[in-house]
Design a protein around this motif. Structure first.
Motif, PDB file in Angstrom:
ATOM      1  N   SER A 123       0.831  -1.204   0.000  1.00 19.14           N
ATOM      2  CA  SER A 123       0.000   0.000   0.000  1.00 19.14           C
ATOM      3  C   SER A 123       0.864   1.252   0.000  1.00 19.14           C
ATOM      4  O   SER A 123       0.571   2.227  -0.717  1.00 19.14           O
ATOM      5  CB  SER A 123      -0.916  -0.009   1.229  1.00 19.14           C
ATOM      6  OG  SER A 123      -1.656   1.193   1.319  1.00 19.14           O
ATOM      7  N   MET A 124       1.937   1.248   0.783  1.00 18.87           N
ATOM      8  CA  MET A 124       2.838   2.396   0.813  1.00 18.87           C
ATOM      9  C   MET A 124       3.512   2.599  -0.539  1.00 18.87           C
ATOM     10  O   MET A 124       3.628   3.733  -1.028  1.00 18.87           O
ATOM     11  CB  MET A 124       3.895   2.215   1.907  1.00 18.87           C
ATOM     12  CG  MET A 124       4.823   3.399   2.049  1.00 18.87           C
ATOM     13  SD  MET A 124       6.153   3.150   3.259  1.00 18.87           S
ATOM     14  CE  MET A 124       7.176   1.959   2.384  1.00 18.87           C
ATOM     15  N   VAL A 125       3.944   1.519  -1.160  1.00 17.88           N
ATOM     16  CA  VAL A 125       4.592   1.609  -2.474  1.00 17.88           C
ATOM     17  C   VAL A 125       3.640   2.221  -3.499  1.00 17.88           C
ATOM     18  O   VAL A 125       4.035   3.072  -4.305  1.00 17.88           O
ATOM     19  CB  VAL A 125       5.057   0.208  -2.934  1.00 17.88           C
ATOM     20  CG1 VAL A 125       5.511   0.263  -4.393  1.00 17.88           C
ATOM     21  CG2 VAL A 125       6.191  -0.288  -2.048  1.00 17.88           C
ATOM     22  N   GLU A 126       2.371   1.819  -3.459  1.00 20.82           N
ATOM     23  CA  GLU A 126       1.384   2.363  -4.392  1.00 20.82           C
ATOM     24  C   GLU A 126       1.182   3.855  -4.171  1.00 20.82           C
ATOM     25  O   GLU A 126       0.974   4.613  -5.126  1.00 20.82           O
ATOM     26  CB  GLU A 126       0.052   1.626  -4.231  1.00 20.82           C
ATOM     27  CG  GLU A 126       0.065   0.194  -4.733  1.00 20.82           C
ATOM     28  CD  GLU A 126       0.368   0.099  -6.231  1.00 20.82           C
ATOM     29  OE1 GLU A 126      -0.131   0.969  -6.993  1.00 20.82           O
ATOM     30  OE2 GLU A 126       1.115  -0.810  -6.621  1.00 20.82           O
ATOM     31  N   GLY A 130       5.102   6.951  -8.836  1.00 22.96           N
ATOM     32  CA  GLY A 130       4.870   8.032  -9.785  1.00 22.96           C
ATOM     33  C   GLY A 130       5.191   9.414  -9.262  1.00 22.96           C
ATOM     34  O   GLY A 130       5.128  10.392 -10.013  1.00 22.96           O
ATOM     35  N   LYS A 131       5.519   9.531  -7.990  1.00 20.70           N
ATOM     36  CA  LYS A 131       5.855  10.839  -7.418  1.00 20.70           C
ATOM     37  C   LYS A 131       7.351  11.085  -7.538  1.00 20.70           C
ATOM     38  O   LYS A 131       8.168  10.221  -7.269  1.00 20.70           O
ATOM     39  CB  LYS A 131       5.435  10.906  -5.947  1.00 20.70           C
ATOM     40  CG  LYS A 131       3.923  10.876  -5.735  1.00 20.70           C
ATOM     41  CD  LYS A 131       3.591  11.005  -4.254  1.00 20.70           C
ATOM     42  CE  LYS A 131       2.102  11.178  -4.011  1.00 20.70           C
ATOM     43  NZ  LYS A 131       1.304  10.040  -4.459  1.00 20.70           N
ATOM     44  N   ASP A 132       7.725  12.311  -7.969  1.00 21.03           N
ATOM     45  CA  ASP A 132       9.140  12.650  -8.128  1.00 21.03           C
ATOM     46  C   ASP A 132       9.819  12.833  -6.767  1.00 21.03           C
ATOM     47  O   ASP A 132      10.929  12.359  -6.540  1.00 21.03           O
ATOM     48  CB  ASP A 132       9.287  13.933  -8.950  1.00 21.03           C
ATOM     49  CG  ASP A 132       8.831  13.736 -10.391  1.00 21.03           C
ATOM     50  OD1 ASP A 132       8.937  12.594 -10.883  1.00 21.03           O
ATOM     51  OD2 ASP A 132       8.355  14.713 -10.994  1.00 21.03           O
ATOM     52  N   LYS A 133       9.146  13.560  -5.880  1.00 24.22           N
ATOM     53  CA  LYS A 133       9.704  13.815  -4.567  1.00 24.22           C
ATOM     54  C   LYS A 133       8.629  13.571  -3.516  1.00 24.22           C
ATOM     55  O   LYS A 133       7.479  13.968  -3.685  1.00 24.22           O
ATOM     56  CB  LYS A 133      10.215  15.259  -4.448  1.00 24.22           C
ATOM     57  CG  LYS A 133      11.393  15.577  -5.355  1.00 24.22           C
ATOM     58  CD  LYS A 133      11.849  17.013  -5.146  1.00 24.22           C
ATOM     59  CE  LYS A 133      13.041  17.346  -6.030  1.00 24.22           C
ATOM     60  NZ  LYS A 133      13.495  18.757  -5.841  1.00 24.22           N
ATOM     61  N   VAL A 134       9.021  12.922  -2.423  1.00 19.16           N
ATOM     62  CA  VAL A 134       8.085  12.670  -1.325  1.00 19.16           C
ATOM     63  C   VAL A 134       8.801  12.860   0.007  1.00 19.16           C
ATOM     64  O   VAL A 134      10.021  12.723   0.090  1.00 19.16           O
ATOM     65  CB  VAL A 134       7.507  11.230  -1.378  1.00 19.16           C
ATOM     66  CG1 VAL A 134       6.681  11.019  -2.630  1.00 19.16           C
ATOM     67  CG2 VAL A 134       8.607  10.188  -1.268  1.00 19.16           C
ATOM     68  N   GLN A 135       8.027  13.210   1.014  1.00 21.61           N
ATOM     69  CA  GLN A 135       8.530  13.218   2.392  1.00 21.61           C
ATOM     70  C   GLN A 135       8.338  11.804   2.904  1.00 21.61           C
ATOM     71  O   GLN A 135       7.277  11.449   3.413  1.00 21.61           O
ATOM     72  CB  GLN A 135       7.756  14.227   3.236  1.00 21.61           C
ATOM     73  CG  GLN A 135       8.222  14.338   4.666  1.00 21.61           C
ATOM     74  CD  GLN A 135       9.648  14.832   4.794  1.00 21.61           C
ATOM     75  OE1 GLN A 135      10.063  15.731   4.064  1.00 21.61           O
ATOM     76  NE2 GLN A 135      10.409  14.249   5.702  1.00 21.61           N
ATOM     77  N   PHE A 139       5.047   8.675   4.818  1.00 30.67           N
ATOM     78  CA  PHE A 139       4.516   7.412   4.294  1.00 30.67           C
ATOM     79  C   PHE A 139       4.969   6.228   5.153  1.00 30.67           C
ATOM     80  O   PHE A 139       4.195   5.294   5.383  1.00 30.67           O
ATOM     81  CB  PHE A 139       4.964   7.226   2.850  1.00 30.67           C
ATOM     82  CG  PHE A 139       4.374   8.233   1.904  1.00 30.67           C
ATOM     83  CD1 PHE A 139       3.129   8.025   1.330  1.00 30.67           C
ATOM     84  CD2 PHE A 139       5.053   9.401   1.595  1.00 30.67           C
ATOM     85  CE1 PHE A 139       2.580   8.952   0.469  1.00 30.67           C
ATOM     86  CE2 PHE A 139       4.507  10.340   0.729  1.00 30.67           C
ATOM     87  CZ  PHE A 139       3.263  10.117   0.165  1.00 30.67           C
ATOM     88  N   VAL A 140       6.214   6.270   5.629  1.00 29.57           N
ATOM     89  CA  VAL A 140       6.709   5.178   6.475  1.00 29.57           C
ATOM     90  C   VAL A 140       5.945   5.126   7.794  1.00 29.57           C
ATOM     91  O   VAL A 140       5.535   4.058   8.255  1.00 29.57           O
ATOM     92  CB  VAL A 140       8.226   5.340   6.738  1.00 29.57           C
ATOM     93  CG1 VAL A 140       8.690   4.346   7.794  1.00 29.57           C
ATOM     94  CG2 VAL A 140       9.008   5.138   5.453  1.00 29.57           C
ATOM     95  N   ASN A 141       5.725   6.293   8.404  1.00 35.38           N
ATOM     96  CA  ASN A 141       4.988   6.335   9.665  1.00 35.38           C
ATOM     97  C   ASN A 141       3.553   5.851   9.492  1.00 35.38           C
ATOM     98  O   ASN A 141       3.000   5.171  10.363  1.00 35.38           O
ATOM     99  CB  ASN A 141       5.000   7.750  10.236  1.00 35.38           C
ATOM    100  CG  ASN A 141       6.360   8.152  10.768  1.00 35.38           C
ATOM    101  OD1 ASN A 141       7.218   7.305  10.996  1.00 35.38           O
ATOM    102  ND2 ASN A 141       6.569   9.439  10.949  1.00 35.38           N
ATOM    103  N   ARG A 142       2.946   6.214   8.357  1.00 37.79           N
ATOM    104  CA  ARG A 142       1.578   5.751   8.088  1.00 37.79           C
ATOM    105  C   ARG A 142       1.560   4.242   7.904  1.00 37.79           C
ATOM    106  O   ARG A 142       0.648   3.552   8.374  1.00 37.79           O
ATOM    107  CB  ARG A 142       1.036   6.447   6.840  1.00 37.79           C
ATOM    108  CG  ARG A 142      -0.445   6.139   6.554  1.00 37.79           C
ATOM    109  CD  ARG A 142      -0.886   6.827   5.279  1.00 37.79           C
ATOM    110  NE  ARG A 142      -0.643   8.265   5.352  1.00 37.79           N
ATOM    111  CZ  ARG A 142      -0.491   9.044   4.284  1.00 37.79           C
ATOM    112  NH1 ARG A 142      -0.518   8.511   3.072  1.00 37.79           N
ATOM    113  NH2 ARG A 142      -0.295  10.331   4.420  1.00 37.79           N
ATOM    114  N   CYS A 143       2.570   3.713   7.230  1.00 39.28           N
ATOM    115  CA  CYS A 143       2.673   2.265   7.030  1.00 39.28           C
ATOM    116  C   CYS A 143       2.820   1.551   8.378  1.00 39.28           C
ATOM    117  O   CYS A 143       2.152   0.536   8.632  1.00 39.28           O
ATOM    118  CB  CYS A 143       3.868   1.949   6.124  1.00 39.28           C
ATOM    119  SG  CYS A 143       4.159   0.183   5.864  1.00 39.28           S
ATOM    120  N   ILE A 144       3.664   2.088   9.243  1.00 45.08           N
ATOM    121  CA  ILE A 144       3.870   1.493  10.563  1.00 45.08           C
ATOM    122  C   ILE A 144       2.578   1.533  11.374  1.00 45.08           C
ATOM    123  O   ILE A 144       2.218   0.561  12.049  1.00 45.08           O
ATOM    124  CB  ILE A 144       4.997   2.228  11.304  1.00 45.08           C
ATOM    125  CG1 ILE A 144       6.339   1.970  10.605  1.00 45.08           C
ATOM    126  CG2 ILE A 144       5.064   1.797  12.767  1.00 45.08           C
ATOM    127  CD1 ILE A 144       7.456   2.851  11.079  1.00 45.08           C
TER     128      ILE A 144
END
Length: 267
Positions: A123-126, A130-135, A139-144
């Motif tokens: 889900s995190m990978v999805e 397609g995003k060039d830059k992300v914080q 996303f990692v905290n949401r995945c955890i």
């Protein structure tokens, strides 16, 4: 062992900075001190003296000594950080909870979480695809958070509305403020502060949410619903077999595992 073993190193920076390079630099300093002077390092956390033991053989001796099982007083300031379960308690509660819960950390139980890890990671990978830059930390905290809510209290990944409203995602950490202002270590003073009121409100929200999750899970088990196993099921099974493991104890352990899981992994 020579007195030089207890040479001091400045560890306070690790507690006052979320800057990874700074923290790593302090850890490197501590490691260098240990290599030079031995397996014990003395430091100061403002007015609190700390002795850090590095060598596993000494740690084993300490942990195996029943006379040294009392938690440091600093744990009494960490309910919003580590909960009120076996990590922060002493005596019979801590020992009995460890004894009851440890069997559920064998491989045959933990393997059931692999699918949860995979789904949340996919889900995190999805989300970042397609995003060039992300914080990435967002996303990692949401995945955890998704992993913990599913693996510990059984809330499915698709129930994002419940997960987003969970108080486990938005807790304050007041320990740092109390350590940097040592007079706030006195509860007689701290209880009059806005931070104390914020902490009490947060702990109340955790207790209410955890109690609701527990009641819902017990109802689903009574209705024989087809559920994926989670750690909360283990707590309920323990409570049914051990009268001294009460519903209040279950709520305390929910808080501890959710909070400790988030802070240890997200850091």
């Amino acid at each position: 062992m020579q007195p030089a073993v207890l040479r001091e190193t400045l560890l306070i920076g690790i507690f006052i900075s979320n800057d990874v390079p700074v923290a790593c630099g302090i850890l490197q300093t501590a490691q260098t001190a240990c290599e030079k002077y031995g397996s014990f390092v003395r430091g100061w956390l403002t007015v609190i003296p700390i002795i850090t033991v590095v060598d596993p053989k000494y740690i084993q001796v300490i942990l195996n000594n029943s006379r040294l099982s009392t938690k440091n007083f600093i744990y009494s300031f960490t309910p919003e950080f580590l909960g009120r379960g076996m990590i922060t308690t002493n005596g019979y509660k801590s020992k009995s909870h460890r004894k009851y819960i440890s069997p559920y950390f064998k491989t045959n139980y933990l393997e059931q979480f692999v699918q949860t890890f995979d789904k949340c990671a996919q889900s995190m990978v999805e989300q970042v695809k397609g995003k060039d830059k992300v914080q990435i930390t967002t996303f990692v905290n949401r995945c955890i958070s998704n992993v913990l809510h599913k693996a510990i209290i059984g809330i499915p990944l698709q129930d994002q509305e419940i997960i987003n409203k969970s108080p486990f995602n938005k807790g304050p950490v007041t320990l740092l403020q109390r350590v940097l202002r040592p007079w706030l270590l006195l509860n007689s003073i701290y209880k009059f502060t806005a931070s104390s009121r914020l902490e009490l409100g947060y702990m109340s929200a955790l207790k209410e949410f955890s109690s609701e999750v527990l009641e819902k899970r017990k109802g689903e088990r009574r209705d024989h619903k087809n559920l994926d196993w989670c750690l909360l099921d283990a707590f309920i099974e323990i409570s049914e077999a051990k009268p001294d493991f009460t519903e209040e104890d279950i709520v305390d352990e929910i808080e501890t595992f959710m909070l400790a899981g988030q802070h240890s992994v997200c850091a």
